[in-house]
Design an enzyme around this catalytic site. Structure first.
Site, PDB file in Angstrom:
ATOM      1  N   GLY A  12       0.758  -1.378   0.029  1.00 40.16           N
ATOM      2  CA  GLY A  12       0.007   0.027  -0.155  1.00 40.16           C
ATOM      3  C   GLY A  12       0.896   1.359  -0.015  1.00 40.16           C
ATOM      4  O   GLY A  12       1.940   1.248  -0.386  1.00 40.16           O
ATOM      5  N   ASN A  13      -0.022   2.209   0.462  1.00 45.38           N
ATOM      6  CA  ASN A  13       1.019   3.667   0.352  1.00 45.38           C
ATOM      7  C   ASN A  13       2.410   3.667   1.395  1.00 45.38           C
ATOM      8  O   ASN A  13       3.327   4.025   0.774  1.00 45.38           O
ATOM      9  CB  ASN A  13       0.037   4.932   1.297  1.00 45.38           C
ATOM     10  CG  ASN A  13      -1.337   4.577   0.826  1.00 45.38           C
ATOM     11  OD1 ASN A  13      -1.631   5.148  -0.345  1.00 45.38           O
ATOM     12  ND2 ASN A  13      -2.362   4.536   1.533  1.00 45.38           N
ATOM     13  N   GLY A  14       2.240   3.095   2.349  1.00 52.31           N
ATOM     14  CA  GLY A  14       3.603   2.889   3.162  1.00 52.31           C
ATOM     15  C   GLY A  14       4.626   2.202   2.562  1.00 52.31           C
ATOM     16  O   GLY A  14       5.783   2.599   2.483  1.00 52.31           O
ATOM     17  N   PHE A  36      -0.658  -9.596  -1.299  1.00 56.49           N
ATOM     18  CA  PHE A  36      -1.972  -9.536  -1.370  1.00 56.49           C
ATOM     19  C   PHE A  36      -2.658  -9.661  -2.978  1.00 56.49           C
ATOM     20  O   PHE A  36      -2.003  -8.815  -3.911  1.00 56.49           O
ATOM     21  CB  PHE A  36      -2.441  -8.130  -0.901  1.00 56.49           C
ATOM     22  CG  PHE A  36      -4.141  -7.786  -0.935  1.00 56.49           C
ATOM     23  CD1 PHE A  36      -4.934  -8.385  -0.182  1.00 56.49           C
ATOM     24  CD2 PHE A  36      -4.346  -6.545  -1.460  1.00 56.49           C
ATOM     25  CE1 PHE A  36      -6.231  -8.223  -0.416  1.00 56.49           C
ATOM     26  CE2 PHE A  36      -5.504  -6.325  -1.395  1.00 56.49           C
ATOM     27  CZ  PHE A  36      -6.821  -7.024  -0.876  1.00 56.49           C
ATOM     28  N   ASP A  38      -2.941  -9.827  -6.863  1.00 56.21           N
ATOM     29  CA  ASP A  38      -2.005  -9.975  -7.599  1.00 56.21           C
ATOM     30  C   ASP A  38      -1.092  -8.551  -7.810  1.00 56.21           C
ATOM     31  O   ASP A  38      -0.329  -8.260  -8.620  1.00 56.21           O
ATOM     32  CB  ASP A  38      -2.592  -9.840  -9.291  1.00 56.21           C
ATOM     33  CG  ASP A  38      -3.516  -8.822  -9.314  1.00 56.21           C
ATOM     34  OD1 ASP A  38      -3.656  -8.042  -8.503  1.00 56.21           O
ATOM     35  OD2 ASP A  38      -4.052  -8.317 -10.566  1.00 56.21           O
ATOM     36  N   GLU A  39      -0.900  -8.067  -6.544  1.00 59.85           N
ATOM     37  CA  GLU A  39      -0.306  -6.721  -6.506  1.00 59.85           C
ATOM     38  C   GLU A  39       1.372  -6.980  -7.033  1.00 59.85           C
ATOM     39  O   GLU A  39       1.692  -6.040  -7.821  1.00 59.85           O
ATOM     40  CB  GLU A  39      -0.342  -6.221  -4.970  1.00 59.85           C
ATOM     41  CG  GLU A  39      -1.359  -5.462  -4.326  1.00 59.85           C
ATOM     42  CD  GLU A  39      -1.184  -4.909  -3.178  1.00 59.85           C
ATOM     43  OE1 GLU A  39      -2.295  -4.167  -2.854  1.00 59.85           O
ATOM     44  OE2 GLU A  39      -0.551  -5.343  -2.500  1.00 59.85           O
ATOM     45  N   HIS A 215      -9.290   6.827  17.056  1.00 60.74           N
ATOM     46  CA  HIS A 215     -10.542   6.709  16.266  1.00 60.74           C
ATOM     47  C   HIS A 215     -11.797   6.190  17.117  1.00 60.74           C
ATOM     48  O   HIS A 215     -12.910   6.758  16.994  1.00 60.74           O
ATOM     49  CB  HIS A 215     -10.083   5.910  15.162  1.00 60.74           C
ATOM     50  CG  HIS A 215      -9.207   6.412  14.387  1.00 60.74           C
ATOM     51  ND1 HIS A 215      -7.951   5.616  13.982  1.00 60.74           N
ATOM     52  CD2 HIS A 215      -8.877   7.666  13.865  1.00 60.74           C
ATOM     53  CE1 HIS A 215      -7.394   6.622  13.119  1.00 60.74           C
ATOM     54  NE2 HIS A 215      -7.702   7.615  13.174  1.00 60.74           N
TER      55      HIS A 215
HETATM   56  P1  NAI Z   1      -2.715   0.948   2.873  1.00 56.00           P
HETATM   57  O1  NAI Z   1      -4.224   1.101   3.276  1.00 56.00           O
HETATM   58  O2  NAI Z   1      -2.421   1.436   1.848  1.00 56.00           O
HETATM   59  O3  NAI Z   1      -2.770  -0.559   2.806  1.00 56.00           O
HETATM   60  C1  NAI Z   1      -3.296  -1.362   1.890  1.00 56.00           C
HETATM   61  C2  NAI Z   1      -2.390  -2.528   1.417  1.00 56.00           C
HETATM   62  O4  NAI Z   1      -2.679  -3.228   2.562  1.00 56.00           O
HETATM   63  C3  NAI Z   1      -2.980  -3.174   0.374  1.00 56.00           C
HETATM   64  O5  NAI Z   1      -2.354  -2.678  -0.874  1.00 56.00           O
HETATM   65  C4  NAI Z   1      -2.341  -4.540   0.637  1.00 56.00           C
HETATM   66  O6  NAI Z   1      -1.038  -4.978   0.150  1.00 56.00           O
HETATM   67  C5  NAI Z   1      -2.550  -4.824   1.871  1.00 56.00           C
HETATM   68  N1  NAI Z   1      -3.635  -5.356   2.371  1.00 56.00           N
HETATM   69  C6  NAI Z   1      -5.059  -4.936   2.370  1.00 56.00           C
HETATM   70  N2  NAI Z   1      -5.673  -5.974   2.757  1.00 56.00           N
HETATM   71  C7  NAI Z   1      -5.262  -7.082   2.841  1.00 56.00           C
HETATM   72  C8  NAI Z   1      -5.342  -8.442   3.267  1.00 56.00           C
HETATM   73  N3  NAI Z   1      -6.687  -8.915   3.404  1.00 56.00           N
HETATM   74  N4  NAI Z   1      -4.369  -9.309   3.296  1.00 56.00           N
HETATM   75  C9  NAI Z   1      -3.374  -9.132   3.177  1.00 56.00           C
HETATM   76  N5  NAI Z   1      -2.989  -7.734   3.027  1.00 56.00           N
HETATM   77  C10 NAI Z   1      -3.751  -6.683   2.581  1.00 56.00           C
HETATM   78  O7  NAI Z   1      -2.029   1.103   4.189  1.00 56.00           O
HETATM   79  P2  NAI Z   1      -1.162   2.389   4.538  1.00 56.00           P
HETATM   80  O8  NAI Z   1      -1.487   3.725   4.087  1.00 56.00           O
HETATM   81  O9  NAI Z   1       0.334   1.942   3.825  1.00 56.00           O
HETATM   82  O10 NAI Z   1      -0.672   2.327   6.171  1.00 56.00           O
HETATM   83  C11 NAI Z   1      -0.205   1.471   6.815  1.00 56.00           C
HETATM   84  C12 NAI Z   1      -0.488   1.631   8.254  1.00 56.00           C
HETATM   85  O11 NAI Z   1      -0.157   2.627   8.637  1.00 56.00           O
HETATM   86  C13 NAI Z   1      -2.143   1.513   8.587  1.00 56.00           C
HETATM   87  O12 NAI Z   1      -2.091   0.897  10.098  1.00 56.00           O
HETATM   88  C14 NAI Z   1      -2.516   3.084   8.743  1.00 56.00           C
HETATM   89  O13 NAI Z   1      -3.482   3.196   9.407  1.00 56.00           O
HETATM   90  C15 NAI Z   1      -0.881   3.543   9.079  1.00 56.00           C
HETATM   91  N6  NAI Z   1      -0.959   5.129   8.770  1.00 56.00           N
HETATM   92  C16 NAI Z   1      -1.039   5.366   7.562  1.00 56.00           C
HETATM   93  C17 NAI Z   1      -0.851   6.630   7.029  1.00 56.00           C
HETATM   94  C18 NAI Z   1      -0.846   7.051   5.727  1.00 56.00           C
HETATM   95  O14 NAI Z   1      -0.572   8.191   5.510  1.00 56.00           O
HETATM   96  N7  NAI Z   1      -0.823   6.289   4.787  1.00 56.00           N
HETATM   97  C19 NAI Z   1      -0.563   7.721   8.046  1.00 56.00           C
HETATM   98  C20 NAI Z   1      -0.323   7.369   9.623  1.00 56.00           C
HETATM   99  C21 NAI Z   1      -0.566   6.040   9.851  1.00 56.00           C
END
Ligand code: NAI
Length: 401
Positions: A12-14, A36, A38-39, A215
């Site tokens: 994902g984003n991080g 996850f 077909d990423e 939250h």
């Molecule tokens: P994200 O929402 O981008 O993550 C999505 C990714 O998680 C998907 O692309 C996939 O790789 C994986 N995923 C989703 N469902 C899945 C499943 N069922 N099984 C396996 N993998 C799965 O998350 P992001 O934005 O990278 O955030 C990561 C963490 O950081 C989260 O806990 C978020 O709350 C926290 N966070 C994020 C911020 C941001 O700006 N993006 C800021 C502060 C904290």
């Protein structure tokens, strides 16, 4: 020093941001493991034809810098990418952690450094539970949050850093085997000069500093008396906090502080001095964004970093219903509030605010975690509370320091 091999877990984003930054650094190899759907395949194919770019925005100058560098491999096969990895960074929602712990376990090298970024409460309990003896030969780190506000602009191609935190706290549980690369310095190299990484005294401090508890109380206060009718407008989330939401949020934060104090007074090994109240955390970490720092409510209402952030809603026929399936509950209750409740039980701290919020959350989620103030509900195995892993005393918690 040999090349630092960084394995980013997640898609994902991080994960995009971390993988791009690691690829950009000198003397560093960036790999990605994403399980996850077909990423992995999609990301790999997109990189054949395109650059991979991290866009770093600077709000002060209204400019943006493009860092272009590709990870060497994006794979869904742990056997290909885990061996030889020095730093294994989990950057994904906490509900996906167990899948990745299971996947990396057979392939881990002794001395590997496993990092939760963010770890979220219970990361270490789950790590030791799934990795078993292997965990002892690894260094385990856990950061309180993600270093940035980051958003993918185009999957597999471009991610944007909207803002970078000034500092970030992380804990370290040392391995039996000293890793070849210093854990904190290596992470700092991946991230660059900001945020400045700071080490907490122990793994429990980030649990009680967690933002996962923000939250559920806001959701509770907004929706507990809702009449079930669709809304015409989507309400603001953080900036929409009123006196009642601030009361519950502050009440839960007071209970985290009380838990930290009780730990420290009952066991001198537990220095909890980094745990500060949520209000002070906002005043400190969002110093430039908040216009009125009078109290917790004004810190949220006047925080420019939260401009436009709304309650999770589902739209139907131009009207809006709250989305109780969103991560503010489904991630932050089992990997946040239930864990801190478990710590409070061990510390012997009463938690009327947490209990009230938790009872509403579990009912709304159709789950049962807490029964008569104890964590004995039928769904407790879906959480990361210490009791679920057999930690029921302060000595148990200290045993993995
Ligand atoms: P994200 O929402 O981008 O993550 C999505 C990714 O998680 C998907 O692309 C996939 O790789 C994986 N995923 C989703 N469902 C899945 C499943 N069922 N099984 C396996 N993998 C799965 O998350 P992001 O934005 O990278 O955030 C990561 C963490 O950081 C989260 O806990 C978020 O709350 C926290 N966070 C994020 C911020 C941001 O700006 N993006 C800021 C502060 C904290």
């Amino acid at each position: 020093m040999s090349k630092l091999v960084v394995l980013v877990c997640g898609g994902g984003n991080g994960a995009h941001t971390t993988a791009g930054l690691a690829a950009y650094r000198e003397n560093m190899e960036s790999r990605v493991l994403t399980l996850f759907k077909d990423e992995a395949e999609r990301w790999t194919n997109l990189m054949k034809e395109n650059d991979f770019t991290v866009q770093v925005s600077d709000a002060n100058t209204n400019t943006s810098t493009d860092l272009k560098a590709k990870p060497t491999i994006v794979s869904k096969d742990p056997a290909t990418v885990v061996p030889g990895a020095h730093l294994i960074i989990f950057t994904m929602p906490a509900f996906a952690h167990p899948t990745y712990f299971e996947a990396i376990r057979p392939h881990l090298d002794d001395g590997a450094i496993i990092i939760g970024m963010p770890g979220q409460p219970g990361f270490e309990f789950q790590c030791f539970d799934i990795l078993k003896d292997k965990a002892k030969s690894c260094t385990i780190m856990s950061f309180e949050s993600l270093p940035w506000a980051a958003r993918i602009l185009e999957f597999g191609k471009t991610v944007q850093i909207l803002g970078t935190k000034a500092s970030l706290m992380g804990s370290i549980i040392n391995a039996k085997t000293k890793p070849p690369h210093d854990p904190l310095q290596s992470m700092q190299k991946v991230l660059g000069s900001n945020p400045v990484l700071k080490q907490t005294s122990n793994y429990l401090e980030p649990y009680l500093l967690t933002k996962a508890i923000v939250h559920p109380p806001i959701m509770y206060a907004r929706w507990k008396d809702w009449d079930g009718k669709p809304l015409d407008k989507v309400p603001l989330f953080y900036q929409g906090v009123d006196e009642m939401a601030a009361k519950y949020l502050s009440g839960v934060a007071d209970e985290l502080m009380a838990t930290a104090k009780a730990f420290q007074s009952q066991n001198p090994k537990l220095d909890m001095s980094h745990v500060i109240h949520l209000t002070d955390w906002y005043r400190q970490d969002y110093a430039k964004d908040i216009t009125d720092k009078t109290n917790l409510m004004t810190c949220l209402q006047t925080n420019a970093a939260y401009d436009g952030l709304v309650h999770p809603m589902i739209e139907k026929d131009g009207k809006f219903m709250p989305n109780f399936g969103y991560r503010y509950l489904v991630e932050d209750v089992p990997n946040g509030l239930v864990v801190t409740k478990g710590l409070a039980l061990i510390a012997g701290v009463k938690t009327p605010y947490t209990d009230e919020v938790l009872l509403w959350c579990q009912k709304t989620m159709e789950k049962e975690y807490m029964v008569d103030g104890k964590l004995t509900g039928k769904d407790i195995q879906e959480t990361r509370c210490p009791q679920r892993y057999g930690y029921s005393t302060i000595d148990d918690l200290v045993s993995i320091l």
